[in-house]
Design a protein around this motif. Sequence first.
Motif, PDB file in Angstrom:
ATOM      1  N   UNK A 103       0.762  -1.262  -0.028  1.00 24.92           N
ATOM      2  CA  UNK A 103       0.123  -0.101  -0.097  1.00 24.92           C
ATOM      3  C   UNK A 103       1.014   1.205   0.031  1.00 24.92           C
ATOM      4  N   UNK A 104       2.048   1.202  -0.462  1.00 25.35           N
ATOM      5  CA  UNK A 104       2.932   2.211  -0.208  1.00 25.35           C
ATOM      6  C   UNK A 104       2.523   3.379  -1.516  1.00 25.35           C
ATOM      7  N   UNK A 105       2.604   4.782  -0.705  1.00 26.23           N
ATOM      8  CA  UNK A 105       2.418   6.007  -1.447  1.00 26.23           C
ATOM      9  C   UNK A 105       3.220   7.146  -1.289  1.00 26.23           C
ATOM     10  N   UNK A 106       3.644   7.698  -2.258  1.00 26.03           N
ATOM     11  CA  UNK A 106       4.522   8.898  -1.891  1.00 26.03           C
ATOM     12  C   UNK A 106       3.824   9.933  -0.816  1.00 26.03           C
ATOM     13  N   UNK A 107       4.535  10.272   0.117  1.00 27.81           N
ATOM     14  CA  UNK A 107       4.064  10.977   1.215  1.00 27.81           C
ATOM     15  C   UNK A 107       4.745  12.247   1.481  1.00 27.81           C
ATOM     16  N   UNK A 108       4.453  13.484   1.873  1.00 25.07           N
ATOM     17  CA  UNK A 108       3.183  13.831   1.795  1.00 25.07           C
ATOM     18  C   UNK A 108       2.949  14.290   0.199  1.00 25.07           C
TER      19      UNK A 108
END
Length: 187
Positions: A103-108
Motif C-alpha cells: 500500500x505504499x504511496x508517496x508522502x506527503x
Amino acid sequence: MSIARATVEDLFAQYHPNGSTEIADVGRAREFVATAEDPWSRHTLLHLTGSAIIVHPPTRRVLLRWHPRQGSWMQIGGHGDPGETDPVTVALREGKEETGLSDLVPWPDANVVQVVIVPVPANAVEPAHEHVDVRFVLATAEPDAATPESPDAPLRWLGAAEAREATHEENVREMLMRVERLLAVPG
C-alpha cells in the motif's frame, strides 16, 4: 531527449539542495544525467537509483532495512529495472519488494527529499561504484504487514531520532532529520 533524462532533469530542476555537500552532489548529478548515454545503466561506475524512507504517519515511525553490503541500517531502494525511468517509481517498486508493503504511496507528496551521491563498496560481482540516489518519503497505513525480503535484510520500525542513532551513514541521518520535520507538520 529521452524520457529518462526529461523525468530526472525535471525532478532536479524543481529540487532545491540543502547544504554545500548536497549542492555539489546535485550539480554533479545534473551534469551526469545531461551527458550519460543511459543514466540508469548499472554498467557505469556512476548511475541513478531511487530510494525512500517509509513512514507510518499516525505513529511517526520510520522503517529501516539492514543493508549487509553497506553494514548499516538504511532506507529501502535500489536500481531501476529495464525500462524504468522515474526514481519514485523505482522507490515504490523496491519498497514493495524489500518490505512486502503493497500500500505504499508517496508522502506527503512525490517531491524529492534528498539527492546524494553514495559510494558503494565492491563485492564478488561488481566493482566499487557510486549511486546518484534520488530519495523520497513513502507511507504505509499497514506497518504490521512489513515483512523482510530475506533473513539477512531485517526490518525495524523506529522513531526518527532512534533511527538516526541506528544508522552509520551520515547522509541517511540527514534524510531522517528531514523526514522527522515532515512528520512533525500537523496533518
